[in-house]
Design an enzyme around this catalytic site. Structure first.
Site, PDB file in Angstrom:
ATOM      1  N   ILE A  55       0.826  -1.212   0.000  1.00 46.48           N
ATOM      2  CA  ILE A  55       0.000   0.000   0.000  1.00 46.48           C
ATOM      3  C   ILE A  55       0.862   1.264   0.000  1.00 46.48           C
ATOM      4  O   ILE A  55       0.538   2.253  -0.659  1.00 46.48           O
ATOM      5  CB  ILE A  55      -0.943  -0.025   1.229  1.00 46.48           C
ATOM      6  CG1 ILE A  55      -1.994  -1.138   1.065  1.00 46.48           C
ATOM      7  CG2 ILE A  55      -1.627   1.330   1.427  1.00 46.48           C
ATOM      8  CD1 ILE A  55      -2.808  -1.425   2.325  1.00 46.48           C
ATOM      9  N   TYR A 103      -1.461  -7.093  16.627  1.00 46.94           N
ATOM     10  CA  TYR A 103      -1.741  -6.225  15.474  1.00 46.94           C
ATOM     11  C   TYR A 103      -3.060  -5.485  15.684  1.00 46.94           C
ATOM     12  O   TYR A 103      -3.161  -4.274  15.474  1.00 46.94           O
ATOM     13  CB  TYR A 103      -1.787  -7.109  14.229  1.00 46.94           C
ATOM     14  CG  TYR A 103      -2.035  -6.422  12.915  1.00 46.94           C
ATOM     15  CD1 TYR A 103      -1.016  -5.740  12.255  1.00 46.94           C
ATOM     16  CD2 TYR A 103      -3.285  -6.508  12.295  1.00 46.94           C
ATOM     17  CE1 TYR A 103      -1.236  -5.147  11.027  1.00 46.94           C
ATOM     18  CE2 TYR A 103      -3.514  -5.919  11.066  1.00 46.94           C
ATOM     19  CZ  TYR A 103      -2.486  -5.235  10.436  1.00 46.94           C
ATOM     20  OH  TYR A 103      -2.722  -4.656   9.210  1.00 46.94           O
ATOM     21  N   ASP A 161      13.529   3.685  10.080  1.00 46.95           N
ATOM     22  CA  ASP A 161      12.918   2.716  10.988  1.00 46.95           C
ATOM     23  C   ASP A 161      11.961   3.541  11.847  1.00 46.95           C
ATOM     24  O   ASP A 161      12.390   4.308  12.714  1.00 46.95           O
ATOM     25  CB  ASP A 161      14.008   2.055  11.843  1.00 46.95           C
ATOM     26  CG  ASP A 161      13.419   1.103  12.891  1.00 46.95           C
ATOM     27  OD1 ASP A 161      12.182   1.146  13.126  1.00 46.95           O
ATOM     28  OD2 ASP A 161      14.184   0.331  13.478  1.00 46.95           O
TER      29      ASP A 161
END
Lengths: 256, 258
Positions: B18, B152, B60
């Site tokens: 995405i 998640y 990061d």
């Protein structure tokens, strides 16, 4: 740009406000637009304006509460355009009144336009679109269908109904493989002629405008175009994976 | 005239899926994009393919110092920040009972911490140029119950709530910064395809658990189109809202697999 090029769209309540903005934008982006409204004179003007600025449109007189008039509108568009790709169920009315004092007839008048009208349009469109290979139906609900408003009893009920009716119909079309996507939009307070008329009741409209705007964290009221851009996205193939969903366009009203 | 002409964007997790599709579309519609990722090789390859309106910056997202450096690099190259897409995320297949502390902290360090640092420093940069749009990639797992991606789901739920907090904060401060979240499901990205393979290998009944993935996957471009809408001024009245792109996966009758 032509994000809905070659598509045919019917927009209800298209003579003014949000509906007018939707009709004009879809036409600008390449769709042929059926400007449907009760108000013949103003609706015809919108169609004329679209045609004179290089777009394609015609006016269709339509009372969304009448099943017979929906049938007429669909038979006319079948003859003139051959197909319908986009239906925007935008027509709506509001009536101030809380649950204690609203009359049953006022209640029914709101539900009739806002909920029965959306049902009749969606049913007619599904019947036509399913045999023509699909389409996109966009129902204009409201943030008043997500939260309560003590003084808008029937309106909140009707818009809550539109939201869940949208999901039910979306699942039906997905299950049956009709390739018809159905989504709703929940606008906050939008600055339309109706709102301007409300503001005109005040000697100094500024405090009233500020009162309404202050309910939206973003600090201003929406414009009809803000909703029209959401409709354009849902009407276009950019949203092919979006169905049974809803766009909240409310300046943060319901995020609080 | 592009829909985001003249705007400058930073996209995290931009090397694939995405993030990559969003970067490609934003550039096509006239924006300059800083592509950030930990995958330097893929990120640089994509940026060089996209030409002078793209710049790859290694990032990061779990490291605040790297965020500060990345935004400084962005400002020195393109002068301002209008659009921030907090897209980077990782998933670990585990339920509440078998999620390890390490897995929990790893998922949150990228998703939750990364979105926090990005929002914090993105707001700082956007304030200087008078406003902007922050787009946070959440998930349908922030809305429904998804047992096999416990950490998640928790992270995506945090992102969903952070979005609204940031939106109202920026509105109250009159920064002109909008913040919204996107909730995809069943998008064919490297992360999800890997997840499905793992889930199937572990004997999960994916037909029950991942309905939309078996009914037909969406594409990263389906999500990128919403990123574009939220990035553009077309959505100037849209703030603190959430957008579900899932082919009806979240509204299908609930199933509790045995």
């Amino acid at each position: 740009m032509a994000r809905v090029k070659g598509k045919t769209a019917l927009v209800t309540g298209a003579a003014s406000g949000i509906g007018r903005s939707i009709a004009v934008m879809l036409a600008q982006e390449g769709a042929e637009v059926i400007v449907a409204d009760l108000n013949e004179a103003v609706g015809q003007e919108v169609a004329d304006e679209i045609n004179s600025s290089g777009g394609k449109a015609y006016f269709q007189k339509l009372d969304v509460t009448s099943e017979a008039q929906w049938a007429q509108a669909f038979s006319a568009l079948t003859e003139r355009c051959g197909k319908l790709d986009i239906l925007v169920n935008n027509a709506g009315v509001t009536e101030r009144g809380n649950t204690e004092n609203i009359s049953f007839s006022d209640w029914k008048a709101v539900i009739d336009v806002n909920l029965h009208g959306v049902f009749l349009g969606t049913q007619a469109a599904i019947r036509m679109m399913k045999s023509a290979g699909g389409g996109s139906i966009i129902n204009i609900a409201s943030i008043e269908g997500m939260i309560g408003d003590a003084d808008l009893s029937a309106y909140t009920a009707s818009k809550g109904g539109v939201r869940t009716f949208t999901k039910s119909s979306a699942l039906l079309c997905a299950r049956e493989g009709y390739k018809i996507r159905i989504n709703s939009i929940n606008p906050g307070v939008i600055r339309t002629a109706l709102l301007d008329a409300h503001l005109a009741n005040f000697e100094d409209p500024e405090p009233e405008y500020q009162r309404l705007a202050s309910k939206h964290p973003i600090g201003f009221l929406g414009a009809p175009e803000d909703v029209a851009y959401g409709v354009l996205y849902l009407a276009s193939d950019e949203s092919v994976f979006v169905t049974g969903s809803e766009l909240v366009i409310d300046g943060g009203y319901t995020a609080q | 005239m592009g829909r985001v002409a003249g705007k400058v964007a930073l996209v995290t997790g931009a090397a694939s899926g995405i993030g990559a599709a969003s970067s490609i579309l934003l550039i096509k519609e006239g924006a300059k994009v800083v592509l950030c990722d930990i995958d330097i090789e893929r990120g640089e390859a994509l940026a060089s393919k996209l030409g002078s309106n793209a710049l790859f910056v290694p990032l990061d997202v779990s490291q605040e110092a790297q965020w500060i450096a990345a935004i400084e690099t962005l400002l020195s190259h393109f002068g301002k920040l209008d659009i921030l897409v907090n897209n980077a995320g990782v998933v670990v297949i585990a339920n509440v009972e078998n999620t390890t502390e390490e897995a929990w902290r790893f998922v949150h360090s990228v998703g939750t911490d990364g979105t926090f640092f990005g929002s914090k420093h993105g707001i700082g940069a956007m304030r200087r140029s008078g406003g902007g749009s922050i787009i946070n990639m959440s998930s349908v797992s922030a809305i429904g119950g998804y047992p096999y991606v416990f950490a998640y789901s928790a992270s995506k739920g945090a992102i969903r709530a952070m979005t609204k907090s940031v939106a109202v904060h920026c509105a109250q401060k009159h920064y002109g910064i909008r913040c919204n979240s996107i909730h995809p499901s069943g998008i064919a990205t490297p992360m999800i395809l890997k997840r499905r393979d793992i889930a199937e290998a572990a004997g999960h009944n994916t037909e029950d658990q991942l309905p939309s993935e078996l009914k037909g996957l969406g594409t990263p471009e389906d999500v990128a189109n919403m990123v574009l809408y939220l990035a553009s001024d077309e959505s100037k009245f849209v703030n603190g809202a959430e957008f579900v792109i899932d082919n009806a996966a979240t509204i299908i009758e609930g199933k509790i697999p045995g």
